[in-house]
Design an enzyme around this catalytic site. Sequence first.
Site, mmCIF file in Angstrom:
data_model
loop_
_atom_site.group_PDB
_atom_site.id
_atom_site.type_symbol
_atom_site.label_atom_id
_atom_site.label_comp_id
_atom_site.label_asym_id
_atom_site.label_seq_id
_atom_site.Cartn_x
_atom_site.Cartn_y
_atom_site.Cartn_z
ATOM 1 N N ALA B 38 -12.837 53.296 -67.086
ATOM 2 C CA ALA B 38 -11.443 53.242 -66.857
ATOM 3 C C ALA B 38 -10.944 54.704 -66.740
ATOM 4 O O ALA B 38 -11.661 55.563 -67.128
ATOM 5 C CB ALA B 38 -10.842 52.550 -68.053
ATOM 6 N N THR B 39 -9.964 55.520 -66.425
ATOM 7 C CA THR B 39 -9.272 56.392 -65.630
ATOM 8 C C THR B 39 -8.133 57.426 -65.535
ATOM 9 O O THR B 39 -8.501 58.514 -65.879
ATOM 10 C CB THR B 39 -9.062 55.711 -64.600
ATOM 11 O OG1 THR B 39 -9.604 54.524 -64.728
ATOM 12 C CG2 THR B 39 -9.431 56.838 -64.390
ATOM 13 N N THR B 40 -6.881 57.229 -65.129
ATOM 14 C CA THR B 40 -5.942 58.348 -65.377
ATOM 15 C C THR B 40 -4.782 57.867 -66.246
ATOM 16 O O THR B 40 -4.103 56.904 -65.889
ATOM 17 C CB THR B 40 -5.362 58.933 -64.085
ATOM 18 O OG1 THR B 40 -6.427 59.378 -63.286
ATOM 19 C CG2 THR B 40 -4.437 60.104 -64.344
ATOM 20 N N LYS B 71 -4.591 49.739 -69.370
ATOM 21 C CA LYS B 71 -5.137 50.820 -70.202
ATOM 22 C C LYS B 71 -4.073 51.438 -71.079
ATOM 23 O O LYS B 71 -4.375 52.223 -71.965
ATOM 24 C CB LYS B 71 -5.731 51.908 -69.319
ATOM 25 C CG LYS B 71 -6.805 51.407 -68.401
ATOM 26 C CD LYS B 71 -7.136 52.462 -67.380
ATOM 27 C CE LYS B 71 -7.606 51.828 -66.111
ATOM 28 N NZ LYS B 71 -7.664 52.820 -65.038
#
Lengths: 226, 272
Positions: B38-40, B71
């Site tokens: 998972a990311t920003t 997230k």
Amino acid sequence: MSMPFYVAPEQVMKDRADYARKGIARGRALVAIRYTDGIAIIAENPSETLRKVSEIYDRIAFAGVGKYNEFDQLRVAGIRAADLKGFQYSRDDVDARTLANQYAQILGTVFTHEMKPMEVEILVAEVGLEPAGDQMFHILYDGTVMDQRNTAVLGGDAEAISGRLDDSFTDGLDLANAVRIGVAALAGPDRDIDTAELEVAQLSRGNGRRCFHRLSEGDVVDALGR
Amino acid sequence: MPFFEPVDDPGSNFPELLRRVGLAGRAEQSGQIDVPHATTCVALRFVDGVVLAGDRRATSGNLISHRAMEKVVQADRYSGVAIAGAAGPAMEMIRLFQLQLEHYEKVEGSPLSLEGKANQLSMMVRGNLPAAMQGMVVVPLFAGYDLRREVGRLFAYDVTGGRYEEREYVATGSGSLHASTVIKVGFRAAMSRDDAIDLAVRSLWEAADADSATGGPDALRGIYPIVATVTADGWAPVGDDDLAARFQRIADEVLVRSTPPAPDPAIGGDDA
């Protein structure tokens, strides 16, 4: 070697029950009342910090009377059982009936096996998604479980309070009225209870995920119209 | 029902309770495993509190494994967590963290302080270190409103559980370099809520523009990043309609920026 005196089991149980009942009768009472949007729990409690009523889970509340350390131990055990079950399965799988049965097991075991029974009476209340799903379980010091529909009274002088409460209870109460008749039933005809000596909490269907909510002293004053 | 002797009581510690009843712990794996990442995620302070924002994409290598991951989640009434890293352990960590905060509050009768919550999360990240060594890294951000100090506060973490409080903004995940540059350039002290949300949204746009593992707004499927604020009034998510409008404004701006001006007929025009 001296032989212990024989004491009939009936006598042992009766003595323990009397002991527990005496301990509970010394404490002040609490009532729980079903109203349109949930369940109101009203306790006479002079302490601001040592709570008789508390949250167990999203839709479940706990109330206890008698010896504080004993019912507090049960309260924490209930929170643990509920949080573990919710974590292991799903939040939807946590229900008051299971908790009430587990409490009954503990209280029953302590009553028969330990030196001293727990001097407590507890209430496990669950607010349903619909009013028909509201549940109240009243559990005694010896593990007796009672399923109660509209009102529950725990603690000293329960019979008189229960009589007064049944007389004034009607279906379709709002929160303010539920608090009012609860306080009146606790107080009886001859005295008033100071707002500072009341602990009031609600399980409200409209409170989001966590239905438990404590009423502030100001809320109680408003509800009582003082 | 778990019932403990006083000397053996786990108190208000839920993870410890899980260990006592034998429900804790994942099996140890050996070797690297490929798990969805998972990311920003970004968080920044504004005048009344903090904004948290995170994209929705999870990737496995070059594949998009999930388009609607959440997230950024609410931890409790006054705080939220944003997570970058291996999705499985991250989600489990969030679930356990949320439960621990609620468990503590119910057992103790009052909620943990914001600092206490941040430290609790730090311990959970540290507990994940063996899994992190095998590639299952989880790096959260924690942001919330400190009711005692009456300010919004931000915390960043590293894999070892190191906890770093940030004063202005913080970003995590594969697109964090781009996101934090955008915020760094646009940040001003005591921004309004509206400006802070705009800046967070802008940073995610640029991160998604430059990082393939970060998802942008997906108007086709109606999936937008999760953005929320935490103030003295608690956690407040920003609605999808509001976000759609903000992203539309950015898109319009980009369109204007990248459209060459129409040729001026006076210069080099057709002579005929």
